[in-house]
Design a protein around this motif. Sequence first.
Motif, short mmCIF file in Angstrom:
data_model
loop_
_atom_site.label_atom_id
_atom_site.label_comp_id
_atom_site.label_asym_id
_atom_site.label_seq_id
_atom_site.Cartn_x
_atom_site.Cartn_y
_atom_site.Cartn_z
N TYR A 1 0.83 -1.21 0.00
CA TYR A 1 0.00 0.00 0.00
C TYR A 1 0.86 1.26 0.00
CZ TYR A 1 -3.72 -3.29 0.79
OH TYR A 1 -4.60 -4.34 0.64
N THR A 2 2.00 1.18 0.70
CA THR A 2 2.92 2.33 0.69
C THR A 2 3.42 2.59 -0.72
OG1 THR A 2 3.63 1.75 2.95
CG2 THR A 2 4.99 3.32 1.74
N ILE A 3 3.87 1.55 -1.42
CA ILE A 3 4.44 1.74 -2.75
C ILE A 3 3.36 2.13 -3.76
CG2 ILE A 3 4.39 -0.69 -3.47
CD1 ILE A 3 7.13 1.90 -4.33
N GLN A 4 2.15 1.64 -3.59
CA GLN A 4 1.07 2.05 -4.51
C GLN A 4 0.81 3.55 -4.40
OE1 GLN A 4 -2.17 -0.58 -3.48
NE2 GLN A 4 -1.30 -2.29 -4.62
N ALA A 5 0.81 4.06 -3.17
CA ALA A 5 0.60 5.50 -2.98
C ALA A 5 1.78 6.29 -3.53
CB ALA A 5 0.41 5.81 -1.49
N ILE A 6 2.99 5.82 -3.29
CA ILE A 6 4.19 6.48 -3.83
C ILE A 6 4.09 6.51 -5.36
CG2 ILE A 6 6.69 6.23 -4.17
CD1 ILE A 6 6.59 6.90 -1.37
N PHE A 7 3.71 5.39 -5.95
CA PHE A 7 3.61 5.31 -7.42
C PHE A 7 2.53 6.25 -7.95
CE2 PHE A 7 2.16 3.31 -11.41
CZ PHE A 7 3.36 3.38 -12.13
N THR A 8 1.44 6.38 -7.22
CA THR A 8 0.37 7.30 -7.63
C THR A 8 0.91 8.72 -7.77
OG1 THR A 8 -1.32 5.95 -6.56
CG2 THR A 8 -1.87 8.27 -6.94
N TYR A 9 1.79 9.12 -6.86
CA TYR A 9 2.36 10.47 -6.86
C TYR A 9 3.77 10.51 -7.46
CZ TYR A 9 -1.51 11.54 -3.70
OH TYR A 9 -2.76 11.70 -3.15
#
Length: 197
Positions: free
Chosen positions: A76-84
């Motif tokens: 979930y951390t990397i998905q959010a990082i990837f989103t931004y």
Amino acid sequence: MAKILKFREGTESPPDNLITLKPWEFRSAGWESRHFIQMLRSQSATLEKHRKETWKKGTRLSQMPPHFKLTGSMAYTIQAIFTYRTNEEKMREVYYLAGLIDCMINRVTPLLRTDVIKDIYKKIMTLRAFLNMTWYSSFDQVLFPLDAVFFNEYEYRNRISEALSARELYHLIREGTDEMFDILALEYTFYTPARGT
């Protein structure tokens, strides 16, 4: 109106799998993967060279270099990082939020036995709403693994445990997550989940 599509000939170079180079390097995986993968840049460079060679020969990758699968809460951390991924400021905020959560679930500090815990919780909820993100699984490891040669986890943990005020705690977490963020930007490549190609 119909568009004419040009297909690549087998003699051309393989399609570039680079998504972003900065602030973090993201690449699309050319193999079956349900998770983001974190790999040292030096290993990624070797992998990319090997991929181009096997692509020219019409064969598949034979072996993956050492890497980390970002599963569980890290997913979930990397998905959010990837989103931004094109907004460094928000990427840093996501990692700071992960650092705050990490402090509550994985660190030992006497401050968490005081009213400071309420303040941290409010800060976490405010940042989660601002970044429009959540973790859906039970919390475990939310920060990414770092090779010991780049980051001293023991020293970071000790500084957190010795914080004497909320202000100092927030400063140490911000400083620590910024340092981790910079190391991740300089030393690692991230591969996105993909279906095998």
